[in-house]
Scaffold this motif. Structure first.
Motif, PDB file in Angstrom:
ATOM      1  N   TYR A 146       0.828  -1.210   0.000  1.00  0.00           N
ATOM      2  CA  TYR A 146       0.000   0.000   0.000  1.00  0.00           C
ATOM      3  C   TYR A 146       0.860   1.257   0.000  1.00  0.00           C
ATOM      4  CZ  TYR A 146      -3.199   3.631   1.553  1.00  0.00           C
ATOM      5  OH  TYR A 146      -3.902   4.801   1.652  1.00  0.00           O
ATOM      6  N   GLN A 147       1.908   1.269   0.829  1.00  0.00           N
ATOM      7  CA  GLN A 147       2.784   2.444   0.890  1.00  0.00           C
ATOM      8  C   GLN A 147       3.401   2.746  -0.472  1.00  0.00           C
ATOM      9  OE1 GLN A 147       5.549   1.377   3.963  1.00  0.00           O
ATOM     10  NE2 GLN A 147       4.166   1.960   5.626  1.00  0.00           N
ATOM     11  N   HIS A 148       3.870   1.705  -1.156  1.00  0.00           N
ATOM     12  CA  HIS A 148       4.504   1.912  -2.459  1.00  0.00           C
ATOM     13  C   HIS A 148       3.462   2.175  -3.551  1.00  0.00           C
ATOM     14  CE1 HIS A 148       8.595   0.921  -1.195  1.00  0.00           C
ATOM     15  NE2 HIS A 148       8.085  -0.050  -0.483  1.00  0.00           N
ATOM     16  N   ALA A 149       2.314   1.489  -3.476  1.00  0.00           N
ATOM     17  CA  ALA A 149       1.295   1.632  -4.514  1.00  0.00           C
ATOM     18  C   ALA A 149       0.757   3.045  -4.577  1.00  0.00           C
ATOM     19  CB  ALA A 149       0.159   0.638  -4.276  1.00  0.00           C
ATOM     20  N   THR A 150       0.558   3.689  -3.413  1.00  0.00           N
ATOM     21  CA  THR A 150       0.047   5.061  -3.426  1.00  0.00           C
ATOM     22  C   THR A 150       1.038   6.000  -4.106  1.00  0.00           C
ATOM     23  OG1 THR A 150       0.909   5.331  -1.170  1.00  0.00           O
ATOM     24  CG2 THR A 150      -1.426   4.809  -1.403  1.00  0.00           C
ATOM     25  N   GLU A 151       2.331   5.777  -3.884  1.00  0.00           N
ATOM     26  CA  GLU A 151       3.338   6.619  -4.538  1.00  0.00           C
ATOM     27  C   GLU A 151       3.390   6.342  -6.043  1.00  0.00           C
ATOM     28  OE1 GLU A 151       5.251   9.133  -3.327  1.00  0.00           O
ATOM     29  OE2 GLU A 151       3.834   8.903  -1.671  1.00  0.00           O
ATOM     30  N   ILE A 152       3.272   5.073  -6.420  1.00  0.00           N
ATOM     31  CA  ILE A 152       3.278   4.725  -7.847  1.00  0.00           C
ATOM     32  C   ILE A 152       2.095   5.371  -8.557  1.00  0.00           C
ATOM     33  CG2 ILE A 152       2.976   2.814  -9.478  1.00  0.00           C
ATOM     34  CD1 ILE A 152       4.515   1.063  -7.444  1.00  0.00           C
TER      35      ILE A 152
ATOM     36  N   LEU B 254      -3.983  19.104   1.156  1.00  0.00           N
ATOM     37  CA  LEU B 254      -4.588  20.044   0.221  1.00  0.00           C
ATOM     38  C   LEU B 254      -3.555  21.001  -0.353  1.00  0.00           C
ATOM     39  CD1 LEU B 254      -7.300  20.621  -1.025  1.00  0.00           C
ATOM     40  CD2 LEU B 254      -7.717  22.293   0.750  1.00  0.00           C
ATOM     41  N   GLN B 255      -2.627  21.475   0.482  1.00  0.00           N
ATOM     42  CA  GLN B 255      -1.585  22.351  -0.037  1.00  0.00           C
ATOM     43  C   GLN B 255      -0.708  21.609  -1.030  1.00  0.00           C
ATOM     44  OE1 GLN B 255       0.929  24.179   2.884  1.00  0.00           O
ATOM     45  NE2 GLN B 255       1.800  25.621   1.437  1.00  0.00           N
ATOM     46  N   SER B 256      -0.476  20.309  -0.786  1.00  0.00           N
ATOM     47  CA  SER B 256       0.351  19.547  -1.714  1.00  0.00           C
ATOM     48  C   SER B 256      -0.296  19.458  -3.088  1.00  0.00           C
ATOM     49  CB  SER B 256       0.612  18.148  -1.160  1.00  0.00           C
ATOM     50  OG  SER B 256      -0.565  17.351  -1.215  1.00  0.00           O
ATOM     51  N   ILE B 257      -1.629  19.545  -3.140  1.00  0.00           N
ATOM     52  CA  ILE B 257      -2.321  19.548  -4.425  1.00  0.00           C
ATOM     53  C   ILE B 257      -1.884  20.743  -5.259  1.00  0.00           C
ATOM     54  CG2 ILE B 257      -4.588  19.870  -5.501  1.00  0.00           C
ATOM     55  CD1 ILE B 257      -5.730  18.237  -3.119  1.00  0.00           C
ATOM     56  N   PHE B 258      -1.791  21.917  -4.622  1.00  0.00           N
ATOM     57  CA  PHE B 258      -1.362  23.106  -5.354  1.00  0.00           C
ATOM     58  C   PHE B 258       0.108  22.999  -5.756  1.00  0.00           C
ATOM     59  CE2 PHE B 258      -5.038  24.725  -2.974  1.00  0.00           C
ATOM     60  CZ  PHE B 258      -5.749  25.308  -4.001  1.00  0.00           C
ATOM     61  N   CYS B 259       0.913  22.414  -4.890  1.00  0.00           N
ATOM     62  CA  CYS B 259       2.325  22.243  -5.238  1.00  0.00           C
ATOM     63  C   CYS B 259       2.483  21.299  -6.428  1.00  0.00           C
ATOM     64  CB  CYS B 259       3.107  21.720  -4.033  1.00  0.00           C
ATOM     65  SG  CYS B 259       3.155  22.869  -2.648  1.00  0.00           S
ATOM     66  N   ASN B 260       1.684  20.231  -6.464  1.00  0.00           N
ATOM     67  CA  ASN B 260       1.716  19.329  -7.617  1.00  0.00           C
ATOM     68  C   ASN B 260       1.259  20.046  -8.875  1.00  0.00           C
ATOM     69  OD1 ASN B 260       2.590  17.191  -6.041  1.00  0.00           O
ATOM     70  ND2 ASN B 260       0.534  16.388  -5.687  1.00  0.00           N
ATOM     71  N   PHE B 261       0.296  20.951  -8.727  1.00  0.00           N
ATOM     72  CA  PHE B 261      -0.211  21.689  -9.891  1.00  0.00           C
ATOM     73  C   PHE B 261       0.899  22.498 -10.547  1.00  0.00           C
ATOM     74  CE2 PHE B 261      -2.004  25.681 -11.581  1.00  0.00           C
ATOM     75  CZ  PHE B 261      -2.839  25.169 -12.560  1.00  0.00           C
TER      76      PHE B 261
ATOM     77  N   GLU C 286      -0.337   9.383 -12.076  1.00  0.00           N
ATOM     78  CA  GLU C 286      -1.336  10.421 -12.336  1.00  0.00           C
ATOM     79  C   GLU C 286      -0.669  11.744 -12.705  1.00  0.00           C
ATOM     80  OE1 GLU C 286      -5.206  12.167 -12.590  1.00  0.00           O
ATOM     81  OE2 GLU C 286      -4.338  10.167 -12.842  1.00  0.00           O
ATOM     82  N   GLU C 287       0.430  12.059 -12.028  1.00  0.00           N
ATOM     83  CA  GLU C 287       1.142  13.297 -12.352  1.00  0.00           C
ATOM     84  C   GLU C 287       1.677  13.253 -13.772  1.00  0.00           C
ATOM     85  OE1 GLU C 287       5.186  15.575 -10.948  1.00  0.00           O
ATOM     86  OE2 GLU C 287       3.884  14.743  -9.386  1.00  0.00           O
TER      87      GLU C 287
END
Length: 302
Positions: free
Chosen positions: A70-76, A109-116, A81-82
């Motif tokens: 699970y830990q690795h899958a979420t990062e993958i 939520l802030q990380s969403i803007f950083c990814n954007f 998606e990015e």
């Protein structure tokens, strides 16, 4: 033992089940049938060579191997998606000024803007952290382009309203006898009226012990035992105690958040950001990892 190659769709099914807590809800989230999700889980377990989920007649839990995956899958999936968004996104150039409530200024939520801005390297992001009333005023004055803010009765009804729970929060050293010492935010915070109306219906007495404009100051005051705070889920901290109806504290109504934008200054950047932010906002508020473990602070419920 050699683990087989991972397939994105199989990982999506696994993560969805881990976060939804059951196969049926995961299938709804992914727009897949329950048998399809079950088959994909079985295929993933065959590739891993180990069981990932322990199933009983009434519960599902991740195995040790499942927690690792699970830990690795979420990062993958996040990286996948990015990459997908970067390849499919339009070329955006310019500046966008967004506003956030203070309790969302850090974290998911802030990380969403950083990814954007990582996906759109030619976009400059300016971020204002303030209370919702200030954010609404800034939108009206064209000082910001987009805001995530509490729903305002004086504004047109927005699309895609997301609800967030409110909680009575205290430390163990806070007295719970009337009159109750309250830690509140300054007017025009809607949490105040929600708390007053709820306590009045319960026949409780109270007084304002600390009033502040700062979420961080309110959190410190609650942790110190100075009083009872009325905090949204996003502002809860580890070590707080959440009071329930059996303690004489009836449930508080949920708050409502929505995305607001300027109506006078159209912008391709704002349009694109608003379009992709709605589902991300829901995911940021909804508790995740039903099987994989807590992602919220370790709170004590009495």
């Amino acid at each position: 033992m050699t683990v087989g190659r991972f397939n994105i769709e199989l990982l999506e099914a696994f993560v969805a089940v881990a976060e939804a807590g059951n196969v049926t809800h995961a299938g709804t989230k992914l727009n897949r049938t329950q048998p399809c999700v079950s088959t994909q889980l079985r295929r993933l377990e065959e590739r891993v060579g180990k069981p990932l989920i322990e199933r009983t007649a009434r519960t599902m839990n991740l195995t040790p191997a499942g927690r690792i995956l699970y830990q690795h899958a979420t990062e993958i999936l996040r990286s996948h998606e990015e990459a997908r968004l970067r390849l499919s996104a339009p070329e955006l150039t310019g500046t966008v000024h967004v506003g956030l409530p203070e309790w969302y200024a850090t974290g998911q939520l802030q990380s969403i803007f950083c990814n954007f801005v990582r996906i759109h390297p030619n976009v400059k992001l300016e971020m204002t952290v303030a209370d919702s009333a200030t954010l609404h005023d800034m939108l009206t004055n064209n000082e910001i382009n987009l805001a995530i803010a509490l729903v305002s009765a004086s504004k047109p009804e927005p699309d895609g309203v997301v609800e967030e729970s409110l909680h009575w929060a205290v430390s163990d050293s806070c007295p719970l006898t009337d009159p109750l010492p309250l830690i509140l935010f300054n007017q025009p915070c809607p949490f105040r009226e929600m708390a007053f109306a709820t306590l009045a219906r319960a026949g409780r007495q109270w007084y304002e012990r600390i009033t502040t404009t700062s979420v961080a100051a309110a959190q410190v005051a609650v942790m110190s035992g100075a009083g009872i705070g009325i905090l949204p889920s996003g502002a809860l901290m580890e070590g707080l105690t959440l009071l329930k109806e059996q303690d004489g504290f009836p449930p508080l109504p949920a708050t409502q958040l929505a995305i607001y934008t300027q109506t006078t200054t159209p912008s391709p950047i704002v349009d694109y950001l608003e379009e992709h932010l709605q589902d991300l906002l829901k995911n940021a508020i909804t508790p995740r990892s039903a099987l994989a473990g807590k992602t919220q602070p370790d709170l004590r419920v009495v």
